[in-house]
Design a protein around this motif. Sequence first.
Motif, PDB file in Angstrom:
ATOM      1  N   SER A  80      35.658  16.972  37.245  1.00 43.68           N
ATOM      2  CA  SER A  80      36.360  17.747  36.249  1.00 43.68           C
ATOM      3  C   SER A  80      36.641  19.136  36.811  1.00 43.68           C
ATOM      4  CB  SER A  80      35.535  17.829  34.976  1.00 43.68           C
ATOM      5  OG  SER A  80      34.321  18.504  35.215  1.00 43.68           O
ATOM      6  N   THR A  81      37.725  19.740  36.344  1.00 40.87           N
ATOM      7  CA  THR A  81      38.133  21.033  36.872  1.00 40.87           C
ATOM      8  C   THR A  81      38.537  21.982  35.748  1.00 40.87           C
ATOM      9  OG1 THR A  81      39.044  19.803  38.730  1.00 40.87           O
ATOM     10  CG2 THR A  81      39.562  22.131  38.636  1.00 40.87           C
ATOM     11  N   PRO A  82      37.596  22.547  35.014  1.00 45.76           N
ATOM     12  CA  PRO A  82      37.984  23.563  34.036  1.00 45.76           C
ATOM     13  C   PRO A  82      38.521  24.797  34.762  1.00 45.76           C
ATOM     14  CG  PRO A  82      35.736  22.784  33.659  1.00 45.76           C
ATOM     15  CD  PRO A  82      36.179  22.258  34.981  1.00 45.76           C
ATOM     16  N   ALA A  83      39.713  25.234  34.385  1.00 46.44           N
ATOM     17  CA  ALA A  83      40.326  26.413  35.006  1.00 46.44           C
ATOM     18  C   ALA A  83      40.792  27.359  33.913  1.00 46.44           C
ATOM     19  CB  ALA A  83      41.491  25.998  35.896  1.00 46.44           C
ATOM     20  N   LYS A  84      40.571  28.642  34.122  1.00 43.77           N
ATOM     21  CA  LYS A  84      41.008  29.663  33.173  1.00 43.77           C
ATOM     22  C   LYS A  84      41.768  30.734  33.929  1.00 43.77           C
ATOM     23  CE  LYS A  84      36.897  29.101  30.289  1.00 43.77           C
ATOM     24  NZ  LYS A  84      35.665  29.752  29.823  1.00 43.77           N
ATOM     25  N   THR A  85      42.930  31.078  33.415  1.00 48.16           N
ATOM     26  CA  THR A  85      43.715  32.166  33.980  1.00 48.16           C
ATOM     27  C   THR A  85      44.150  33.066  32.840  1.00 48.16           C
ATOM     28  OG1 THR A  85      44.521  30.760  35.764  1.00 48.16           O
ATOM     29  CG2 THR A  85      45.734  32.781  35.356  1.00 48.16           C
ATOM     30  N   ALA A  86      43.917  34.349  32.980  1.00 53.31           N
ATOM     31  CA  ALA A  86      44.359  35.329  31.996  1.00 53.31           C
ATOM     32  C   ALA A  86      45.113  36.430  32.730  1.00 53.31           C
ATOM     33  CB  ALA A  86      43.165  35.905  31.239  1.00 53.31           C
ATOM     34  N   ALA A  87      46.131  36.968  32.091  1.00 51.81           N
ATOM     35  CA  ALA A  87      46.910  38.021  32.731  1.00 51.81           C
ATOM     36  C   ALA A  87      47.399  39.008  31.685  1.00 51.81           C
ATOM     37  CB  ALA A  87      48.092  37.424  33.483  1.00 51.81           C
ATOM     38  N   ALA A  88      47.583  40.245  32.118  1.00 53.53           N
ATOM     39  CA  ALA A  88      48.193  41.289  31.297  1.00 53.53           C
ATOM     40  C   ALA A  88      49.207  41.999  32.170  1.00 53.53           C
ATOM     41  CB  ALA A  88      47.130  42.265  30.798  1.00 53.53           C
ATOM     42  N   SER A 110      45.676  39.932  36.947  1.00 51.24           N
ATOM     43  CA  SER A 110      45.364  38.515  36.769  1.00 51.24           C
ATOM     44  C   SER A 110      43.877  38.281  36.991  1.00 51.24           C
ATOM     45  CB  SER A 110      46.150  37.661  37.768  1.00 51.24           C
ATOM     46  OG  SER A 110      47.531  37.883  37.634  1.00 51.24           O
ATOM     47  N   ASP A 111      43.326  37.343  36.220  1.00 55.51           N
ATOM     48  CA  ASP A 111      41.924  36.968  36.325  1.00 55.51           C
ATOM     49  C   ASP A 111      41.862  35.438  36.316  1.00 55.51           C
ATOM     50  OD1 ASP A 111      39.216  36.303  35.782  1.00 55.51           O
ATOM     51  OD2 ASP A 111      38.907  38.218  34.774  1.00 55.51           O
ATOM     52  N   GLU A 112      41.364  34.851  37.410  1.00 56.93           N
ATOM     53  CA  GLU A 112      41.306  33.395  37.553  1.00 56.93           C
ATOM     54  C   GLU A 112      39.872  32.923  37.724  1.00 56.93           C
ATOM     55  OE1 GLU A 112      44.738  31.198  39.862  1.00 56.93           O
ATOM     56  OE2 GLU A 112      43.859  32.777  41.094  1.00 56.93           O
ATOM     57  N   THR A 113      39.544  31.823  37.066  1.00 58.90           N
ATOM     58  CA  THR A 113      38.245  31.181  37.241  1.00 58.90           C
ATOM     59  C   THR A 113      38.464  29.676  37.306  1.00 58.90           C
ATOM     60  OG1 THR A 113      37.162  32.906  35.966  1.00 58.90           O
ATOM     61  CG2 THR A 113      35.932  30.880  36.287  1.00 58.90           C
ATOM     62  N   ALA A 167      31.105  23.563  42.313  1.00 55.91           N
ATOM     63  CA  ALA A 167      31.589  24.682  43.124  1.00 55.91           C
ATOM     64  C   ALA A 167      32.362  25.620  42.205  1.00 55.91           C
ATOM     65  CB  ALA A 167      32.464  24.184  44.261  1.00 55.91           C
ATOM     66  N   HIS A 168      32.408  26.899  42.562  1.00 63.61           N
ATOM     67  CA  HIS A 168      32.960  27.922  41.675  1.00 63.61           C
ATOM     68  C   HIS A 168      33.906  28.829  42.451  1.00 63.61           C
ATOM     69  CE1 HIS A 168      33.013  30.905  38.447  1.00 63.61           C
ATOM     70  NE2 HIS A 168      32.726  31.835  39.356  1.00 63.61           N
ATOM     71  N   PHE A 169      34.997  29.226  41.790  1.00 63.60           N
ATOM     72  CA  PHE A 169      35.932  30.220  42.341  1.00 63.60           C
ATOM     73  C   PHE A 169      36.260  31.220  41.243  1.00 63.60           C
ATOM     74  CE2 PHE A 169      40.311  31.718  42.429  1.00 63.60           C
ATOM     75  CZ  PHE A 169      40.303  32.437  43.607  1.00 63.60           C
ATOM     76  N   LYS A 170      36.266  32.499  41.599  1.00 60.49           N
ATOM     77  CA  LYS A 170      36.674  33.548  40.664  1.00 60.49           C
ATOM     78  C   LYS A 170      37.344  34.659  41.449  1.00 60.49           C
ATOM     79  CE  LYS A 170      35.201  36.636  36.975  1.00 60.49           C
ATOM     80  NZ  LYS A 170      36.410  36.427  36.216  1.00 60.49           N
ATOM     81  N   ALA A 171      38.469  35.159  40.931  1.00 60.94           N
ATOM     82  CA  ALA A 171      39.156  36.266  41.587  1.00 60.94           C
ATOM     83  C   ALA A 171      39.966  37.040  40.561  1.00 60.94           C
ATOM     84  CB  ALA A 171      40.081  35.751  42.691  1.00 60.94           C
ATOM     85  N   THR A 172      40.128  38.321  40.814  1.00 62.16           N
ATOM     86  CA  THR A 172      41.024  39.161  40.021  1.00 62.16           C
ATOM     87  C   THR A 172      42.024  39.784  40.983  1.00 62.16           C
ATOM     88  OG1 THR A 172      39.564  41.076  40.231  1.00 62.16           O
ATOM     89  CG2 THR A 172      39.269  39.676  38.291  1.00 62.16           C
ATOM     90  N   ARG A 173      43.176  40.146  40.439  1.00 61.09           N
ATOM     91  CA  ARG A 173      44.221  40.696  41.305  1.00 61.09           C
ATOM     92  C   ARG A 173      45.115  41.623  40.490  1.00 61.09           C
ATOM     93  NH1 ARG A 173      46.612  40.638  46.197  1.00 61.09           N
ATOM     94  NH2 ARG A 173      48.869  40.725  46.152  1.00 61.09           N
TER      95      ARG A 173
END
Length: 192
Positions: free
Chosen positions: A1-9, A30-33, A66-72
């Motif tokens: 399973s791959t829960p993904a969340k992306t938020a942006a302003a 942008s904020d991605e998880t 496994a986990h990935f998180k980044a902001t940009r």
Amino acid sequence: STPAKTAAAFADATWHVLPKFDISGGVRYSDETKDYTYLRHNADGTPITNPAGYNGILTAFSGTSAHFKATRLDYRVAGQYQVTPDIMVYVDTATGYKGGGVDPRPFVQTQAVSFNPETLTAYEGGLKTYLFDHKMRLNLAGFYNDYQKIQLTLSSCPVQSGGNGAIPCALPAHVGNAHVTGVEAETEIHPF
């Protein structure tokens, strides 16, 4: 399973500096998880229970996460000058990215690693015109794109495979940087 969340302003604005000259700009945060949980099965659909894996290649690691998180923060700045009602010149620079993540198809548990975004800074300048009493539209542009941390899929990754280069691999990874330069011309002619 791959829960993904992306938020942006984001925000964008234009400043009319002079009657014929505008500057516009914008920013985007942008904020991605992404969280991966791997489930591994044999070709017949049964779970892989043998630690040696299926055919000695696909190892049993169902439940590994496994986990990935980044902001940009990306931006765009542009200027345009209306030389005449039919001729406009402009310059533009902007940044962008292709999101990072986690290896979606690891063959062994040590390949379940994350990778960072691919980034781009793009520069462009040109002019847009209507000529000959609007019988011809001619647009010209020159551009330069600076790519950093380009993402491509590796077919061999011995470092993530315990030093064994014979183990298959489909790991997205950063393979280098690139610069793309070019020119564009676009025209439309209505002689009658």
